[in-house]
Design a protein around this motif. Sequence first.
Motif, mmCIF file in Angstrom:
data_model
loop_
_atom_site.group_PDB
_atom_site.id
_atom_site.type_symbol
_atom_site.label_atom_id
_atom_site.label_comp_id
_atom_site.label_asym_id
_atom_site.label_seq_id
_atom_site.Cartn_x
_atom_site.Cartn_y
_atom_site.Cartn_z
ATOM 1 N N GLU A 37 10.166 -24.570 7.417
ATOM 2 C CA GLU A 37 10.550 -23.396 6.629
ATOM 3 C C GLU A 37 9.512 -22.303 6.849
ATOM 4 O O GLU A 37 8.358 -22.599 7.172
ATOM 5 C CB GLU A 37 10.622 -23.749 5.136
ATOM 6 C CG GLU A 37 11.599 -24.858 4.813
ATOM 7 C CD GLU A 37 13.028 -24.520 5.177
ATOM 8 O OE1 GLU A 37 13.425 -23.352 5.034
ATOM 9 O OE2 GLU A 37 13.743 -25.429 5.628
ATOM 10 N N SER A 38 9.894 -21.068 6.647
ATOM 11 C CA SER A 38 8.936 -19.977 6.832
ATOM 12 C C SER A 38 7.738 -20.120 5.898
ATOM 13 O O SER A 38 6.621 -19.761 6.257
ATOM 14 C CB SER A 38 9.620 -18.620 6.638
ATOM 15 O OG SER A 38 10.133 -18.505 5.335
ATOM 16 N N ARG A 48 7.106 -15.007 8.985
ATOM 17 C CA ARG A 48 8.134 -13.966 9.068
ATOM 18 C C ARG A 48 8.825 -13.992 10.422
ATOM 19 O O ARG A 48 10.035 -13.775 10.514
ATOM 20 C CB ARG A 48 7.518 -12.583 8.784
ATOM 21 C CG ARG A 48 7.176 -12.398 7.318
ATOM 22 C CD ARG A 48 6.779 -10.970 6.917
ATOM 23 N NE ARG A 48 6.591 -9.993 7.939
ATOM 24 C CZ ARG A 48 5.401 -9.602 8.450
ATOM 25 N NH1 ARG A 48 4.295 -10.157 8.007
ATOM 26 N NH2 ARG A 48 5.333 -8.666 9.370
ATOM 27 N N GLU A 51 11.421 -16.576 10.276
ATOM 28 C CA GLU A 51 12.585 -16.104 9.524
ATOM 29 C C GLU A 51 13.518 -15.282 10.415
ATOM 30 O O GLU A 51 14.740 -15.448 10.367
ATOM 31 C CB GLU A 51 12.149 -15.245 8.331
ATOM 32 C CG GLU A 51 11.558 -16.018 7.189
ATOM 33 C CD GLU A 51 11.089 -15.117 6.051
ATOM 34 O OE1 GLU A 51 11.309 -13.886 6.112
ATOM 35 O OE2 GLU A 51 10.499 -15.649 5.112
#
Length: 134
Positions: A37-38, A48, A51
């Motif tokens: 996950e970011s 980021r 993402e």
Amino acid sequence: MRQALSSLPFSAEAEAGFIARLLVDPGLIPTLVGTVESSDFHDDTLGRAWEVMIANAGNARRFDITVLRSQGIDLGDALSFMQQGQAPAAEYATIIRTDAVKRRAMLALEAGKRRVRGAADEAGVYEAVQEATV
């Protein structure tokens, strides 16, 4: 005293290597969505970048460092940065995820210690420990 985030476990090499590897081979992006996950990244810029990569996973062929720059993410010199992506991205993802779990656990335990110090009785101590480890 709160533990400094920079003293918690992380691998700058794995984080940069993960993003660099995916810039070299963006076709891997869809296969790695969900593995990291970011918020698992210590480096906010690289989080980021991940993402943006996730958002473009369906169109990975058209993804490159220019797309990141258009989103305000500057990774510095493109050639130098991309040379960091030598190992398989899945190995980097495992390192990133493990370090993130360690950081979260250490921060939770530190918060638990503060709660234990503030406990008024034995039951409060046990409750603070339980809350920290859940």
